[in-house]
Design a protein around this motif. Structure first.
Motif, short mmCIF file in Angstrom:
data_model
loop_
_atom_site.label_atom_id
_atom_site.label_comp_id
_atom_site.label_asym_id
_atom_site.label_seq_id
_atom_site.Cartn_x
_atom_site.Cartn_y
_atom_site.Cartn_z
N GLU A 194 60.13 85.35 9.74
CA GLU A 194 60.92 85.25 10.95
C GLU A 194 62.07 86.27 10.92
O GLU A 194 62.35 86.96 11.90
CB GLU A 194 61.46 83.84 11.11
CG GLU A 194 62.27 83.64 12.38
CD GLU A 194 62.81 82.21 12.51
OE1 GLU A 194 63.31 81.91 13.59
OE2 GLU A 194 62.73 81.44 11.54
N LYS A 195 62.72 86.39 9.76
CA LYS A 195 63.80 87.37 9.62
C LYS A 195 63.27 88.80 9.81
O LYS A 195 63.92 89.61 10.48
CB LYS A 195 64.46 87.26 8.24
CG LYS A 195 65.30 86.02 8.06
CD LYS A 195 65.87 85.96 6.65
CE LYS A 195 66.65 84.70 6.41
NZ LYS A 195 67.16 84.63 5.03
N LEU A 196 62.12 89.09 9.23
CA LEU A 196 61.53 90.43 9.38
C LEU A 196 61.15 90.71 10.84
O LEU A 196 61.38 91.81 11.34
CB LEU A 196 60.30 90.59 8.48
CG LEU A 196 60.58 90.84 7.02
CD1 LEU A 196 59.29 90.79 6.21
CD2 LEU A 196 61.27 92.16 6.81
N ILE A 197 60.58 89.73 11.50
CA ILE A 197 60.21 89.90 12.91
C ILE A 197 61.45 90.15 13.75
O ILE A 197 61.47 91.06 14.59
CB ILE A 197 59.40 88.68 13.41
CG1 ILE A 197 58.01 88.68 12.76
CG2 ILE A 197 59.30 88.67 14.93
CD1 ILE A 197 57.23 87.40 12.97
N ASN A 198 62.49 89.34 13.53
CA ASN A 198 63.74 89.53 14.29
C ASN A 198 64.36 90.89 14.00
O ASN A 198 64.86 91.56 14.91
CB ASN A 198 64.73 88.41 13.98
CG ASN A 198 64.30 87.08 14.57
OD1 ASN A 198 63.54 87.02 15.53
ND2 ASN A 198 64.77 86.00 13.99
N LEU A 199 64.31 91.32 12.74
CA LEU A 199 64.83 92.63 12.38
C LEU A 199 64.05 93.72 13.09
O LEU A 199 64.63 94.66 13.65
CB LEU A 199 64.77 92.83 10.87
CG LEU A 199 65.18 94.21 10.34
CD1 LEU A 199 66.65 94.48 10.62
CD2 LEU A 199 64.89 94.31 8.85
N ASN A 200 62.73 93.61 13.08
CA ASN A 200 61.89 94.62 13.73
C ASN A 200 62.10 94.65 15.24
O ASN A 200 62.14 95.73 15.84
CB ASN A 200 60.42 94.39 13.40
CG ASN A 200 60.08 94.80 11.99
OD1 ASN A 200 60.72 95.68 11.42
ND2 ASN A 200 59.10 94.15 11.41
N ILE A 201 62.26 93.51 15.86
CA ILE A 201 62.52 93.47 17.31
C ILE A 201 63.86 94.12 17.61
O ILE A 201 63.96 94.94 18.53
CB ILE A 201 62.46 92.02 17.84
CG1 ILE A 201 61.00 91.53 17.82
CG2 ILE A 201 63.04 91.92 19.24
CD1 ILE A 201 60.85 90.05 18.12
N ALA A 202 64.87 93.78 16.85
CA ALA A 202 66.20 94.37 17.07
C ALA A 202 66.16 95.88 16.84
O ALA A 202 66.75 96.65 17.61
CB ALA A 202 67.23 93.71 16.15
N ALA A 203 65.47 96.30 15.78
CA ALA A 203 65.37 97.74 15.49
C ALA A 203 64.61 98.47 16.58
O ALA A 203 65.02 99.57 17.00
CB ALA A 203 64.70 97.96 14.13
N ALA A 204 63.53 97.88 17.06
CA ALA A 204 62.75 98.52 18.13
C ALA A 204 63.56 98.62 19.41
O ALA A 204 63.56 99.66 20.09
CB ALA A 204 61.46 97.75 18.38
N LYS A 241 71.24 112.96 11.26
CA LYS A 241 71.97 112.13 10.30
C LYS A 241 72.07 110.68 10.78
O LYS A 241 71.78 109.77 9.99
CB LYS A 241 73.35 112.71 10.04
CG LYS A 241 74.10 111.96 8.95
CD LYS A 241 75.40 112.61 8.61
CE LYS A 241 76.10 111.83 7.51
NZ LYS A 241 77.40 112.38 7.19
N PRO A 242 72.45 110.40 12.01
CA PRO A 242 72.51 108.99 12.43
C PRO A 242 71.15 108.29 12.35
O PRO A 242 71.08 107.13 11.95
CB PRO A 242 72.99 109.04 13.88
CG PRO A 242 73.64 110.36 14.04
CD PRO A 242 72.97 111.27 13.06
N ALA A 261 69.55 101.95 6.54
CA ALA A 261 70.07 100.59 6.77
C ALA A 261 68.93 99.61 7.01
O ALA A 261 68.93 98.49 6.48
CB ALA A 261 71.03 100.59 7.96
N TYR A 262 67.93 100.04 7.77
CA TYR A 262 66.76 99.19 8.02
C TYR A 262 66.05 98.89 6.69
O TYR A 262 65.71 97.75 6.42
CB TYR A 262 65.80 99.88 8.99
CG TYR A 262 64.49 99.17 9.17
CD1 TYR A 262 64.40 98.09 10.05
CD2 TYR A 262 63.36 99.54 8.46
CE1 TYR A 262 63.20 97.41 10.21
CE2 TYR A 262 62.16 98.87 8.61
CZ TYR A 262 62.09 97.80 9.49
OH TYR A 262 60.90 97.13 9.63
N GLY A 263 65.86 99.91 5.88
CA GLY A 263 65.22 99.72 4.58
C GLY A 263 66.01 98.77 3.69
O GLY A 263 65.43 97.94 2.98
#
Length: 184
Positions: free
Chosen positions: A35-45, A77-78, A85-87
């Motif tokens: 669930e944490k990974l899915i939320n992270l991926n959604i936020a990142a996308a 750079k950003p 940060a994602y990694g």
């Protein structure tokens, strides 16, 4: 039924129940991590899409090639920092799951060892005269198994620390070289 068989039956049932509880706990932790990974991926996308749109608008609004290339270069750079940060977030999630699994395995092994030791001690007290050698051999085998497990656990932890340090060092070097390249 003999008293020893009753004890083994009770111990087997307790072990089965403990294993079932362990599987349920680990499954729950796995689902939480997913669930944490899915939320992270959604936020990142979502963030990536919004930032890409804004960057594309800026790049398309460039008045000359120099401004165009300057805008493209300024994004490097950003974007790299966001990827790092994602990694790091993914590594933290994976690390917490690994720690939970290790803690559960250690607890389960300790509980199992304690129950087996109690069972062997009880059997030793009820064993017929002359079986001291057999009881000593079983106790020695249990001690050796416990020592081997402890050594394996320590080695696995050391290997995980070495891999993590290596990955962190590589990411830091890559970040430095990327930062130096974008600053040039």
């Amino acid at each position: 039924m003999f008293p020893m068989q009753d004890q083994i039956s009770v111990a087997t049932k307790a072990n089965f129940e403990a294993n079932l509880a362990l599987v349920a706990s680990l499954t729950s932790k796995t689902l939480e991590s997913m669930e944490k990974l899915i939320n992270l991926n959604i936020a990142a996308a979502r963030a990536s899409m919004e930032e890409s749109q804004a960057a594309t608008r800026q790049i398309l609004a460039a008045k000359d090639p120099q401004e165009f290339f300057s805008l493209v270069a300024s994004q490097t750079k950003p974007n790299f920092e966001k990827a790092v940060a994602y990694g790091n977030h993914v590594t933290n999630i994976a690390g917490s799951v690994q720690a939970e699994f290790s803690k559960a395995a250690e607890s389960q092994f300790a509980q199992f060892s304690r129950k087996i030791t109690e069972l062997v001690e009880d059997a030793a007290q009820k064993a017929p005269v002359g079986s001291d050698g057999m009881v000593a051999a079983i106790k020695a085998a249990m001690g050796n198994a416990s020592s081997a497990y402890d050594q394996f656990t320590k080695s696995a932890k050391q290997a995980a620390e070495v891999v993590e340090a290596s990955v962190n060092g590589t990411v830091a070097q890559f970040a430095q070289s990327a930062g130096a390249t974008t600053n040039s």
